[in-house]
Scaffold this active site. Structure first.
Site, PDB file in Angstrom:
ATOM      1  N   TYR A  78       0.846  -1.185   0.000  1.00  0.00           N
ATOM      2  CA  TYR A  78       0.000   0.000   0.000  1.00  0.00           C
ATOM      3  C   TYR A  78       0.883   1.235   0.000  1.00  0.00           C
ATOM      4  CZ  TYR A  78      -3.467  -3.450   1.543  1.00  0.00           C
ATOM      5  OH  TYR A  78      -4.275  -4.557   1.654  1.00  0.00           O
ATOM      6  N   SER A 136     -12.904  -5.477   1.926  1.00  0.00           N
ATOM      7  CA  SER A 136     -13.939  -4.867   1.073  1.00  0.00           C
ATOM      8  C   SER A 136     -15.341  -5.318   1.481  1.00  0.00           C
ATOM      9  CB  SER A 136     -13.686  -5.189  -0.408  1.00  0.00           C
ATOM     10  OG  SER A 136     -12.513  -4.573  -0.869  1.00  0.00           O
ATOM     11  N   LEU A 162     -17.793  -3.645   2.249  1.00  0.00           N
ATOM     12  CA  LEU A 162     -18.799  -2.731   1.699  1.00  0.00           C
ATOM     13  C   LEU A 162     -18.768  -2.719   0.177  1.00  0.00           C
ATOM     14  CD1 LEU A 162     -18.402   0.194   4.257  1.00  0.00           C
ATOM     15  CD2 LEU A 162     -20.256  -1.470   4.123  1.00  0.00           C
ATOM     16  N   ARG A 177     -16.249  -2.319  -1.926  1.00  0.00           N
ATOM     17  CA  ARG A 177     -15.464  -1.169  -2.382  1.00  0.00           C
ATOM     18  C   ARG A 177     -16.293   0.120  -2.341  1.00  0.00           C
ATOM     19  NH1 ARG A 177     -12.640  -5.117  -3.779  1.00  0.00           N
ATOM     20  NH2 ARG A 177     -11.737  -6.012  -5.550  1.00  0.00           N
ATOM     21  N   GLY A 178     -17.183   0.201  -1.362  1.00  0.00           N
ATOM     22  CA  GLY A 178     -18.025   1.380  -1.192  1.00  0.00           C
ATOM     23  C   GLY A 178     -19.340   1.307  -1.926  1.00  0.00           C
ATOM     24  N   PHE A 179     -19.503   0.327  -2.804  1.00  0.00           N
ATOM     25  CA  PHE A 179     -20.715   0.264  -3.617  1.00  0.00           C
ATOM     26  C   PHE A 179     -21.955   0.034  -2.763  1.00  0.00           C
ATOM     27  CE2 PHE A 179     -23.623  -1.249  -6.881  1.00  0.00           C
ATOM     28  CZ  PHE A 179     -23.291  -0.456  -7.957  1.00  0.00           C
TER      29      PHE A 179
END
Length: 327
Positions: free
Chosen positions: A57, A203, A205, A207-209
């Site tokens: 990262y 992930s 969520l 990836r936020g979707f």
């Protein structure tokens, strides 16, 4: 916040961890460093004890940030980080899990994190050129040396897990898992439960979707990796948004957010599962943690699972899919 134990080990973590990747990488511009440190401190104040980072990262910048944020608080938290990549002078990366490389990079991660031990050390991706037995053997040696406490793997299949676990107990498997990525349910979850391995869901969520906030990929930052994610492409996006509508309906009924419903669903899937959502904002951090208090009835869980179908598009672009092992 409640605690959960990862597999048949003594490694106990908060039931919701914190994925630190997005603070420096992949999700648009990096967060302001001071704000990121305050965010991590707020997470600790709210009961989060489990922080996930990786050398990849940045590369490297995320571990440095986490190390600065956790200075003076090391004894109250669990740090998970990952190895597996090597970068050439031109910035290209390739997989390398040879024992000599592992012995080198663990010291580098320890230095960046400002600690003398890593609680959970993951192989980030399987190196097809190095037998998993050799890799786990090297990690077992690091446990003897006191540099790491527990061993984890990421994105590997059941056969690899069994081979690895036969060399030394594996504490956790980290794999993507959410309401819209339920692939682990077929073989991975049954295998980790049989072997007594904890499951860390990244992930969670989508990836936020699953928050319902992303309606148009053009609204994302130019360097946000989701712009190349197949599930966010325009030809798939509209169809995938219909999946989120089911989450939004239940969220309105319960007076919570769609993201909280998604996390609550995952937390209800077993006490051996620890989701690690990430965020750059205190507001969303607090929302995520509040999801640990949401009760979902068996009928609500069944309704979500029955109405949310498989999303359209692969979960990674072709390059990312090549690094995922399902053997």
């Amino acid at each position: 916040m409640q605690q959960r134990t990862l597999g048949n080990t003594k490694l106990t973590v908060s039931e919701l961890g914190f994925g630190c990747m997005g603070l420096t990488s992949y999700y648009g511009a990096p967060a302001d460093e001071d704000e990121a440190i305050r965010l991590i401190h707020r997470a600790i104040d709210l009961g989060v004890t489990f922080f996930d980072t990786a050398e990849a990262y940045g590369p490297y910048t995320n571990e440095k940030l986490v190390g600065r944020a956790l200075k003076g608080r090391r004894d109250s938290v669990v740090i998970a980080t990952k190895f597996a990549w090597e970068w050439s002078a031109d910035g290209e990366r390739h997989l390398n899990s040879r024992p000599d490389h592992i012995f080198k990079v663990v010291d580098e991660s320890l230095s960046r994190l400002g600690t003398d031990y890593i609680d959970l050390y993951y192989q980030h991706r399987l190196d097809p050129q190095v037998p998993i037995e050799e890799t786990v053997g090297a990690l077992a040696e690091l446990i003897k040396q006191g540099k790491i406490r527990y061993i984890g793997l990421s994105e590997v299949g059941p056969n690899t897990l069994r081979r690895a676990h036969a060399v030394h107990p594996i504490t956790a498997l980290q794999t993507e898992y959410s309401l819209w990525e339920r692939g682990p349910e077929a073989e991975i979850l049954p295998t980790v439960r049989e072997l007594g391995i904890g499951f860390v869901a990244y992930s969670p969520l989508g990836r936020g979707f699953l928050t319902g906030e992303i309606k148009n990929v053009q609204a994302l930052d130019a360097n946000d990796f989701r712009r190349s994610d197949p599930r966010f492409q325009e030809e798939n996006l509209d169809r995938n948004l219909k999946l989120v509508e089911q989450v939004e309906q239940l969220a309105r009924k319960k007076g919570v957010t769609p993201g909280q419903i998604a996390l609550a669903w995952l937390l209800h899937k077993g006490n051996d599962i620890v989701p690690i959502p990430g965020t750059k904002r205190v507001q969303y951090l607090e929302e995520n943690i509040a999801a640990t208090n949401i009760e979902l009835g068996a009928e609500e869980v069944a309704q979500l699972e029955a109405t949310i179908g498989k999303p359209v598009g692969a979960r990674y672009a072709e390059g990312g899919l090549r690094t995922i092992s399902r053997d």
